[in-house]
Design an enzyme around this catalytic site. Structure first.
Site, PDB file in Angstrom:
ATOM      1  N   ASN A   9       0.849  -1.104   0.060  1.00 25.22           N
ATOM      2  CA  ASN A   9       0.065  -0.108  -0.024  1.00 25.22           C
ATOM      3  C   ASN A   9       0.806   1.103  -0.024  1.00 25.22           C
ATOM      4  O   ASN A   9       1.416   1.554   0.964  1.00 25.22           O
ATOM      5  CB  ASN A   9      -0.905   0.282   1.239  1.00 25.22           C
ATOM      6  N   LYS A  11      -0.015   4.390  -0.309  1.00 26.14           N
ATOM      7  CA  LYS A  11      -0.516   5.552   0.141  1.00 26.14           C
ATOM      8  C   LYS A  11      -0.140   6.599  -0.612  1.00 26.14           C
ATOM      9  O   LYS A  11      -0.052   6.648  -1.753  1.00 26.14           O
ATOM     10  CB  LYS A  11       0.093   5.753   1.752  1.00 26.14           C
ATOM     11  N   HIS A  94      -9.510   1.027   4.797  1.00 20.97           N
ATOM     12  CA  HIS A  94      -8.100   1.172   5.571  1.00 20.97           C
ATOM     13  C   HIS A  94      -8.487   2.130   6.695  1.00 20.97           C
ATOM     14  O   HIS A  94      -9.148   2.899   6.689  1.00 20.97           O
ATOM     15  CB  HIS A  94      -7.161   1.773   4.619  1.00 20.97           C
ATOM     16  N   GLU A  96      -6.783   4.585   7.905  1.00 21.30           N
ATOM     17  CA  GLU A  96      -6.669   5.916   7.523  1.00 21.30           C
ATOM     18  C   GLU A  96      -7.841   6.597   6.898  1.00 21.30           C
ATOM     19  O   GLU A  96      -8.200   7.708   7.054  1.00 21.30           O
ATOM     20  CB  GLU A  96      -5.404   6.278   6.845  1.00 21.30           C
ATOM     21  N   GLU A 166      -5.002  -5.275  10.542  1.00 20.77           N
ATOM     22  CA  GLU A 166      -4.171  -4.116  10.654  1.00 20.77           C
ATOM     23  C   GLU A 166      -4.355  -3.586  11.874  1.00 20.77           C
ATOM     24  O   GLU A 166      -5.423  -2.434  12.188  1.00 20.77           O
ATOM     25  CB  GLU A 166      -4.269  -3.184   9.505  1.00 20.77           C
ATOM     26  N   GLY A 172       2.634   1.974  10.827  1.00 24.14           N
ATOM     27  CA  GLY A 172       3.533   2.923  10.692  1.00 24.14           C
ATOM     28  C   GLY A 172       4.095   3.529  11.931  1.00 24.14           C
ATOM     29  O   GLY A 172       4.859   4.571  12.026  1.00 24.14           O
ATOM     30  N   SER A 211       3.674  -2.628  10.321  1.00 25.92           N
ATOM     31  CA  SER A 211       5.200  -2.693  10.442  1.00 25.92           C
ATOM     32  C   SER A 211       5.993  -4.021  10.045  1.00 25.92           C
ATOM     33  O   SER A 211       6.639  -4.139  10.624  1.00 25.92           O
ATOM     34  CB  SER A 211       5.514  -2.008  11.756  1.00 25.92           C
TER      35      SER A 211
HETATM   36  C1  PEP Z   1      -0.612  -0.045   6.007  1.00 26.39           C
HETATM   37  O1  PEP Z   1      -1.004   1.284   6.168  1.00 26.39           O
HETATM   38  O2  PEP Z   1      -1.442  -0.609   5.851  1.00 26.39           O
HETATM   39  C2  PEP Z   1       0.494  -0.534   6.751  1.00 26.39           C
HETATM   40  C3  PEP Z   1       0.656  -1.651   7.161  1.00 26.39           C
HETATM   41  O3  PEP Z   1       1.638   0.478   7.073  1.00 26.39           O
HETATM   42  P1  PEP Z   1       3.136   0.003   7.850  1.00 26.39           P
HETATM   43  O4  PEP Z   1       3.414  -1.340   7.020  1.00 26.39           O
HETATM   44  O5  PEP Z   1       3.720   1.083   7.457  1.00 26.39           O
HETATM   45  O6  PEP Z   1       2.838  -0.406   9.168  1.00 26.39           O
END
Ligand code: PEP
Length: 253
Positions: A9, A11, A94, A96, A166, A172, A211
């Protein structure tokens, strides 16, 4: 047998040059024959470039989609438009989008439905905040997010869908859920689906996101109910993304 899926992803990141380079580096770095799937989710404006450059090695899709078919919805992109660009998948819900753009579980269910209607595989993201985990409501939060979709499209809607668990506190932040913590929620999600259909519950790939990196991918992806990862930060360089793909390759060979 569910195949592992490594999905990036991107973003709000990238440029035309970065998209072209990253796609060609990923293609070059992937094994010629692989037994796992790879997908990327670049910003909308780079999807035409993905369409002309990914070949068969990588699937791609949008990071969100409108629940509407067409009309006066400024700034929106429909599922038919994504399909026309050759997308096979689309992210919906997601965290966000849920938090910054106030997308409700009801909106997200409609997006999921729109994706299915146009032959796109929706990747339904779900997960709890730190506060929710600490107050012991992780399962309830995740169940509510998934049940909102089941209520609209039925369990059959998950026959061609992916779920990405998630935990918001791991996105992040550099904090990864331990493989046991993630497995626990993944198993819960599968058991939730199996209340409606055992067959579909065992078919649906459930990705972990938060992460994920080359150094923790193998441990996470080896868990029984973890079928790959949705990768944010580490999907932005071919080196980091391929390091995760390499772990998926080892586990799939
Ligand atoms: C995400 O936003 O879907 C995500 C998993 O981000 P990150 O790997 O940076 O934690």
């Amino acid at each position: 047998m569910r195949k592992l899926l490594v999905a990036g992803n991107w973003k709000l990141n990238g440029s035309i040059a970065m998209t072209a380079d990253l796609i060609s580096e990923i293609i070059e770095g992937l094994p010629n024959e692989k037994n796992f799937d790879v997908a990327i989710f670049p910003p909308f404006v780079y999807l035409p470039l993905a369409n002309t450059s990914v070949g068969n090695a990588i699937k791609y899709g949008g990071q969100t989609v409108s629940e509407h078919e067409s009309g006066a919805y400024t700034g929106e992109i429909s599922a038919a438009m994504l399909k026309e660009l050759g997308c096979q998948m689309v992210l919906v819900g997601h965290s966000e989008r849920r938090s910054y753009y106030k997308e409700s579980s009801a909106n997200i269910a409609k997006k999921f439905q729109a994706a299915l209607k146009h032959g796109l595989t929706p990747v339904l993201c779900c997960g709890e905040t730190l506060e929710q985990r600490e107050s012991g409501v992780t399962e309830k939060v995740v169940a509510d997010q998934i049940n909102a979709v089941i209520e609209l499209v039925g369990i059959e809607g998950f026959a061609n869908a992916v779920i990405a668990y998630e935990p918001v506190w791991a996105i992040g932040t550099g904090k990864t859920a331990s493989s046991e913590q993630a497995q626990e929620v993944h198993a819960f999600i599968r058991s939730l689906l199996s209340l409606k259909s055992d067959t579909i519950a065992h078919l649906v790939p459930i990705l972990y996101g938060g992460s994920v990196k080359g150094s923790n991918a193998k441990e996470l992806f080896s868990m029984q109910d973890i079928d790959g990862g949705l990768i944010g930060g580490a999907s932005l360089t071919s080196e980091d993304f391929l390091a995760i793909c390499q772990q998926a390759d080892v586990l799939s060979s």
